[in-house]
Design an enzyme around this catalytic site. Sequence first.
Site, PDB file in Angstrom:
ATOM      1  N   GLU A 132      -6.827   4.943  15.879  1.00 33.33           N
ATOM      2  CA  GLU A 132      -6.583   3.603  15.858  1.00 33.33           C
ATOM      3  C   GLU A 132      -5.729   3.101  17.069  1.00 33.33           C
ATOM      4  O   GLU A 132      -4.665   3.920  17.369  1.00 33.33           O
ATOM      5  CB  GLU A 132      -5.558   3.375  14.609  1.00 33.33           C
TER       6      GLU A 132
ATOM      7  N   ARG B   8       0.910  -0.934  -0.031  1.00 33.68           N
ATOM      8  CA  ARG B   8       0.026  -0.025   0.055  1.00 33.68           C
ATOM      9  C   ARG B   8       0.856   1.399  -0.177  1.00 33.68           C
ATOM     10  O   ARG B   8       2.167   1.079  -0.044  1.00 33.68           O
ATOM     11  CB  ARG B   8      -1.020   0.137   1.125  1.00 33.68           C
TER      12      ARG B   8
ATOM     13  N   HIS C 141      -3.268  -9.430  13.045  1.00 34.62           N
ATOM     14  CA  HIS C 141      -3.381  -8.410  13.694  1.00 34.62           C
ATOM     15  C   HIS C 141      -4.748  -8.665  14.687  1.00 34.62           C
ATOM     16  O   HIS C 141      -5.592  -8.948  14.157  1.00 34.62           O
ATOM     17  CB  HIS C 141      -3.442  -7.366  12.797  1.00 34.62           C
TER      18      HIS C 141
ATOM     19  N   CYS D  74       3.551   8.907  -5.260  1.00 35.37           N
ATOM     20  CA  CYS D  74       4.357  10.111  -4.999  1.00 35.37           C
ATOM     21  C   CYS D  74       3.480  11.258  -4.741  1.00 35.37           C
ATOM     22  O   CYS D  74       2.650  11.563  -5.609  1.00 35.37           O
ATOM     23  CB  CYS D  74       5.088  10.202  -6.384  1.00 35.37           C
TER      24      CYS D  74
ATOM     25  N   ASN E  10      -4.612   8.193   4.756  1.00 38.88           N
ATOM     26  CA  ASN E  10      -4.309   7.374   5.975  1.00 38.88           C
ATOM     27  C   ASN E  10      -2.862   7.692   6.365  1.00 38.88           C
ATOM     28  O   ASN E  10      -2.111   7.556   5.481  1.00 38.88           O
ATOM     29  CB  ASN E  10      -4.487   5.865   5.643  1.00 38.88           C
ATOM     30  N   GLU E  11      -2.643   8.071   7.393  1.00 37.08           N
ATOM     31  CA  GLU E  11      -1.180   8.210   7.934  1.00 37.08           C
ATOM     32  C   GLU E  11      -0.365   8.712   7.008  1.00 37.08           C
ATOM     33  O   GLU E  11       0.697   8.237   6.534  1.00 37.08           O
ATOM     34  CB  GLU E  11      -0.643   6.741   8.383  1.00 37.08           C
TER      35      GLU E  11
HETATM   36  C1  GAL Z   1      -1.956   1.521  10.813  1.00 33.78           C
HETATM   37  C2  GAL Z   1      -2.744   1.759   9.752  1.00 33.78           C
HETATM   38  C3  GAL Z   1      -3.900   0.700   9.626  1.00 33.78           C
HETATM   39  C4  GAL Z   1      -3.280  -0.577  10.054  1.00 33.78           C
HETATM   40  C5  GAL Z   1      -2.507  -0.695  11.407  1.00 33.78           C
HETATM   41  C6  GAL Z   1      -2.133  -2.099  12.110  1.00 33.78           C
HETATM   42  O1  GAL Z   1      -0.650   1.927  11.065  1.00 33.78           O
HETATM   43  O2  GAL Z   1      -3.171   3.213   9.598  1.00 33.78           O
HETATM   44  O3  GAL Z   1      -4.410   0.506   8.400  1.00 33.78           O
HETATM   45  O4  GAL Z   1      -2.323  -1.097   9.132  1.00 33.78           O
HETATM   46  O5  GAL Z   1      -1.597   0.377  11.221  1.00 33.78           O
HETATM   47  O6  GAL Z   1      -1.467  -1.901  12.977  1.00 33.78           O
END
Ligand code: GAL
Length: 674
Positions: free
Chosen positions: A311, A119, A362, A123, A157-158
Amino acid sequence: MSADRPGLHTVTQGRGLLFGGDYNPEQWPEHVWEEDAALMRKAGVNLVTVGVFSWGRLEPSPGERDFAWLDRVLELMHGAGVAVDLATPTASPPPWLGHHFPRTLPVNEAGNTLWYGARNQWCPSSRDYHARSTAIVTDLVERYADHPAVAMWHVGNEFGQVCYCDEAAEEFRFWLRQRYTGLDALNEAWGTTFWSQHYSEWEQVLPPRLAPYIVNPSQKLDWARFCSDELLAHYKAERDLIRELSPGKPITTNYMGFFKPVDYWSWAPEQDIISNDWYPDLSDPRFPARAALTHDLMRSLAGGKPWMLMEQSTGAVNWRPHNLPKPAGQLRLESLQAVARGADGLCYFQWRQSAFGAERFHSAMVPLAGPDTEAHAEVRAHGLELHELHDIAGTEVRADVALLHDWHSWWAAEERARPSDRLSVVEQLTDYYHPLWRRGVTVDLAHPSSELSPYRLVIAPQLFVISDADAVKLTEWVRAGGVLVVGPFSGISDPRGHLHTGRFPAPLRDVLGASGEAWRPVDGEVECAWRDETGFKQGFFTARDWTETIRAEGAEVVATFPGDGPAVTRHAFGAGVAWYVATLPDAAALAELTARFMADAQVSGVLAELPEGVEAVRRGDLLWVLNHGDGTVSVPFEGDAVDVLTGSPLRDGVDLAPRGVAILRQHAGPPATR
Ligand code: GAL
């Protein structure tokens, strides 16, 4: 964040604290969605983030659109009373983008392309990426702008991508032209007379690509600034689109704590909601304090207002080499810790554990083993408990102490060629934070040029870059009564990365009443001596890795290195005090010093006495006490209180089980007589 924009309050209004997680229904057949909705209701879930990685489902081939499945997801969530934080899917482009538009693929500093198959392969400077991402975001937002399920928007995201390709080089030059106007100014700022690096045409200027030896540190510093700005420009482009099409709904993107590549101070004013992802490493003995520090950073980025934990994990992550699960009670403790430090949203990655893909191992709110599990039972109990705490949403946390943190200084300080790579900005922040946290002293993070009048004690554990204006401001703040603590390797560089000449820290020399002439890293530990007012030795402590040759110029010498040179000084200056700590003292010595800083600043913790491993912080009118330890502890306090969680009356103290939490409403006035 601006006062007239919708914010986190828009989402918490009528809902209280937000509880939920990333929801990726596209990984499951639709009959599972029904079960998801039912389970969410039972667990008190009131917000899910949908669509973060759904670009490939929404646009299976270039220009095609498939929103029907998302329509059904949003309807289902709405029917279940679960609000949606709808994400733009731009963090993970589908393979067709890289295949048809190879210039969207990032290139690393060695010139290698990073391919699709994971993912984040985009750029930030790619015009193709910009065009294609804008197209899908426009259609997504137009379709769901007024959907009643959508309570807020989540951009990408991030953010953290970096690319060294030719298009990035072009954009870098454009950015540099705005900053320097002419090449002469750039040559001057980058000190290009060194090693014959003079640029005679703009086209010669490049990102700091892989080179035979140490790359120009000023070039790298500007590159770090550019990369953060370039990502911000992309965030803002998506945000502006959403603002135009879906006014009235707040917008966020999720941070990664002390994430070095992105200057969150410059991002925060551009967001309606500050949100963060936090995955502690349970094998790190200081992780509870690190969590607190990171949460305090988020609250500070939010200007003291509530923020969101976007998160966290219910149990183990799967991306460390060895992933420790969370013991029973830990997820609740961590979540309540964030609430105590100002969070109004407690969300997880992710709702249902993936059966395939890179995150199969996870943890999640619903594990692969299903809802009939200890893990899900904990999630459910926690969600329902948060529901009971709805009144807490919107209340604030106040701090008398600030730690100074500046991303630009961080970038500049941790250059490859420096006296020692054992100095670490974040470790030093944590070192100074830890004893304050141990004593229940609430701390904000502050940018050095921010307003310091709310604080009585300001600590700069390692502020390598300090501008003249900020140094003057700090000096005047001390003169007016503030207590300043400066750690080693501070005030060394100007914002270009040029070192100040003269004894260091040149811009803070007057206020510190001390100055240095040489850095002297040492291998391992040195024994330092505490000195009393008359100069007599009063015991010893160890420090590590770093010493300096300094002299007192008006300051009193509080501790010395072997050989009797000053190691710690204290300078009464105007109505305030400035401390200089020229080494890395061990934890006990820093705790001792912290007590002295606090005495000078007349700062105290929220409780007089805190057992080891117990955290205490006040949010609104409630006192939160959290036991991070494995044993039961008694936490004394004066007078009467009620534990808001249990309704139990308490007098003079509270017992906390391992990982236990009490939220106390203390009664005003002196304790009632027994
Ligand atoms: C974050 C991310 C999520 C998932 C998670 C797993 O960095 O935004 O999509 O990958 O980590 O810990």
